[in-house]
Design an enzyme around this catalytic site. Structure first.
Site, short mmCIF file in Angstrom:
data_model
loop_
_atom_site.label_atom_id
_atom_site.label_comp_id
_atom_site.label_asym_id
_atom_site.label_seq_id
_atom_site.Cartn_x
_atom_site.Cartn_y
_atom_site.Cartn_z
N ARG A 57 0.80 -1.23 0.00
CA ARG A 57 0.00 0.00 0.00
C ARG A 57 0.84 1.28 0.00
O ARG A 57 0.59 2.20 -0.76
CB ARG A 57 -0.90 0.06 1.26
CG ARG A 57 -2.23 -0.58 1.10
CD ARG A 57 -2.66 -1.10 2.45
NE ARG A 57 -1.76 -2.19 2.79
CZ ARG A 57 -2.02 -3.45 2.51
NH1 ARG A 57 -3.16 -3.78 1.98
NH2 ARG A 57 -1.16 -4.41 2.80
N THR A 58 1.80 1.34 0.90
CA THR A 58 2.50 2.61 1.08
C THR A 58 3.28 2.98 -0.18
O THR A 58 3.17 4.09 -0.69
CB THR A 58 3.43 2.55 2.31
OG1 THR A 58 2.65 2.13 3.42
CG2 THR A 58 4.04 3.90 2.60
N LYS A 86 26.06 -3.19 -0.05
CA LYS A 86 27.52 -3.19 -0.23
C LYS A 86 28.22 -2.42 0.87
O LYS A 86 29.44 -2.26 0.85
CB LYS A 86 27.89 -2.53 -1.57
CG LYS A 86 27.33 -3.21 -2.80
CD LYS A 86 27.86 -2.48 -4.03
CE LYS A 86 27.17 -2.93 -5.30
NZ LYS A 86 27.41 -1.97 -6.40
N ARG A 107 11.30 3.88 3.21
CA ARG A 107 11.00 2.94 4.30
C ARG A 107 12.26 2.15 4.58
O ARG A 107 12.96 1.71 3.66
CB ARG A 107 9.87 2.01 3.89
CG ARG A 107 9.66 0.86 4.85
CD ARG A 107 8.42 0.09 4.56
NE ARG A 107 7.24 0.86 4.88
CZ ARG A 107 5.99 0.37 4.88
NH1 ARG A 107 5.79 -0.89 4.58
NH2 ARG A 107 4.97 1.12 5.20
N HIS A 135 5.40 6.19 11.41
CA HIS A 135 4.87 6.08 10.05
C HIS A 135 3.89 7.25 9.86
O HIS A 135 2.68 7.07 9.78
CB HIS A 135 4.17 4.73 9.91
CG HIS A 135 3.83 4.31 8.53
ND1 HIS A 135 3.96 5.14 7.42
CD2 HIS A 135 3.36 3.13 8.04
CE1 HIS A 135 3.58 4.46 6.34
NE2 HIS A 135 3.21 3.25 6.69
#
Ligand code: NCD
Length: 311
Positions: A57-58, A86, A107, A135
């Site tokens: 969704r986000t 890396k 995120r 959030h």
């Protein structure tokens, strides 16, 4: 706050006026989000969507928001596909991506990662979930939904249920709601209580809240029921998670018996805590909540990238 070129990392940055401004612009942009109008408000702007943790969704609602405002999107999905793997520092990655994009939504599994990343970012950065921390864009969607469905936020009693410890959406939602005149009821097992950082903030702001394990009583007393998933990925062992999974399950019988008028929200994905028979109830608003996210994220992208003449 001055939105243009700002980073939005925490819901604590937003005061009542800021929140109302975002919601007001979201209402204006809603016809575009609902595909009734087209727009090129953000034409030639590029969003970098960096999702180092799973998301449906986000990420897609951020990308949809940008696309429907006429902008473009570049993205990284998964840690394995990134130079962070890396060993590149977050702030170097931020510097590089700032040279490609005009705005970044990110995120990451670690709380605090966004702050570190922001040190290298020269374009606005939106927190799309930083580990167990916050959030904020989901919480804005949540209060936009509450206001749309109930016509107000002030005066409401709002219960948050489930994994309040690891659930980042309820942290940000509590911070936003602390700007309004509301009563909060936190329903969770003792091990998954709302973190002290959040409750200390609520005390400081003089927000009434109650902590309980009793879901039935909370349903009777509340106008809004915000369910959450037990955050499986945050537990040290599977056994520890399993102890809590299924502890709060919402059934149609429970709602009908305790409070037929309650508004039911969930950031989704759900995993057993709301049985599907509830979906047909008038108060089951979680799929409408999903739709609202596009307009809210449009409002944020517009405010951060717009021409500053937003009043
Ligand atoms: C939430 C999240 O990622 O924190 N989902 C979302 O963004 N809609 C809630 C969850 O995963 O349980």
């Amino acid at each position: 706050m001055e939105f243009q070129n700002a980073h939005i990392l925490s819901a604590q940055q937003l005061n009542t006026e800021d929140i109302e401004k975002i919601l007001r612009i979201a209402v204006e942009l809603e016809p575009i989000a609902q595909k009734k109008l087209t727009s090129d408000l953000l034409r030639n702007k590029v969003l970098a969507a960096l999702f180092y943790e799973p998301s449906t969704r986000t990420r897609l609602s951020f990308e949809t928001a940008m696309n429907r405002l006429g902008g473009r999107v570049i993205s990284v999905v998964g840690m394995d596909n990134s130079s962070l793997k890396k060993g590149e520092t977050l702030s170097d990655t931020a510097r590089v991506i700032s040279s490609y994009a005009d705005v970044i939504a990110m995120r990451h599994p670690d709380a605090g990662s966004l702050t570190e990343f922001s040190r290298g970012a020269s374009v606005p950065l939106l927190n799309a979930g930083d580990g167990v921390n916050e959030h904020p864009t989901q919480a804005l969607t949540d209060i936009f939904t509450i206001e749309k469905e109930q016509g107000r936020i002030n005066g409401l009693t709002i219960a948050m249920v489930g994994d309040l410890k690891y659930g980042r959406t309820v942290h940000s939602l509590s911070y936003l709601l602390s700007r309004f005149s509301v009563k909060l009821i936190f329903v969770s097992p003792p091990e998954l209580k709302m973190p002290d950082t959040v409750t200390a903030h609520l005390r400081e702001k003089g927000v009434y809240f109650d902590e309980t394990q009793n879901l039935e009583e909370a349903i009777r007393k509340s106008d809004v029921l915000y369910m959450t998933r037990i955050q499986k990925e945050r537990f040290a062992t599977e056994a520890e998670y399993r102890r809590h999974h299924g502890v709060y399950v919402l059934t149609k019988g429970l709602i009908e018996r305790c409070n037929q008028h309650i508004l039911i929200l969930h950031p989704l994905p759900r995993y057993g805590e709301i049985s599907s028979e509830i979906d047909e109830l008038a108060g089951a608003a979680y799929f409408r909540q999903v739709e609202n996210a596009v307009a809210v994220r449009m409002a944020l992208l517009y405010l951060l990238l717009g021409d500053g003449d937003n009043d």
